[in-house]
Design an enzyme around this catalytic site. Sequence first.
Site, PDB file in Angstrom:
ATOM      1  N   SER A  74       0.791  -1.238   0.000  1.00 24.11           N
ATOM      2  CA  SER A  74       0.000   0.000   0.000  1.00 24.11           C
ATOM      3  C   SER A  74       0.819   1.282   0.000  1.00 24.11           C
ATOM      4  O   SER A  74       0.247   2.371  -0.104  1.00 24.11           O
ATOM      5  CB  SER A  74      -0.979   0.003   1.177  1.00 24.11           C
ATOM      6  OG  SER A  74      -2.082  -0.838   0.882  1.00 24.11           O
ATOM      7  N   LYS A 109       3.117   6.805   4.762  1.00 20.17           N
ATOM      8  CA  LYS A 109       2.194   5.756   4.328  1.00 20.17           C
ATOM      9  C   LYS A 109       2.758   4.409   4.744  1.00 20.17           C
ATOM     10  O   LYS A 109       3.951   4.150   4.595  1.00 20.17           O
ATOM     11  CB  LYS A 109       2.000   5.791   2.807  1.00 20.17           C
ATOM     12  CG  LYS A 109       0.952   4.806   2.303  1.00 20.17           C
ATOM     13  CD  LYS A 109      -0.436   5.237   2.689  1.00 20.17           C
ATOM     14  CE  LYS A 109      -1.465   4.131   2.479  1.00 20.17           C
ATOM     15  NZ  LYS A 109      -1.375   3.046   3.488  1.00 20.17           N
TER      16      LYS A 109
END
EC number: 3.5.2.6
Length: 266
Positions: A68, A205
């Site tokens: 991701s 992230k």
Amino acid sequence: MKTFAAYVITACLSSTALASSITENTFWNKEFSAEAVNGVFVLCKSSSKLACATNNLARASKEYLPASTFKIPNAIIGLETGVIKNEHQIFKWDGKPRAMKQWERDLSLRGAIQVSAVPVFQQIAREVGEVRMQKYLKKFSYGNQNISGGIDKFWLEGQLRISAVNQVEFLESLFLNKLSASKENQLIVKEALVTEAPEYLVHSKTGFSGVGTESNPGVAWWVGWVEKGAEVYFFAFNMDIDNENKLPLRKSIPTKIMASEGIIGG
């Protein structure tokens, strides 16, 4: 104790040159050993020139599934191609069950990034398509640029791979608005990545490819940068993972290292 400042040296910004000129700081390995984790942490300080250190030179340049963390370039590409209209676009939930309850609602771009909504970014990738996706990964010099394995899963279980070093290079280009994309779209994504805002800003992230097995572990990531005063610190962490209970370590280990360097915390 030897600190980051004692280990860093000036580094070039091509992937090969950066990987070969990072300094190794084995003192950081104590944080990995304490948790019985195999992994790497790359930390680069951006002053007049970039200076970098890592606990593991070999692993720093080894490529892994981005999982991701790929939502960062995916979002930029979506904006550049018009698949994502702007930062205010709402991605409607179709009402069907999703793997995580927090994905079962309408989401903004920032919201989709913050909860790491896989279905939203799979749809973005499908609409971007293979030709445009390939073009932008080449423009961004992102990893091995291999999108084999399906347009909506090549970063999750396909052939795309990226190293911790390359993650740092990509993030630095994004921070400086130097990617081959509009400044506006880079700013939109940077804002969506803000995860903490005390006396410093963290844009980051996470990523997680799945737990795998002891002999064939998955990979867990945390990548981003810290803005503190006039300094910016770019970082990339990845670790082998064969037990989901270890997932919090992807943030706790690099957080401890950065705290020991006086970058965050304290």
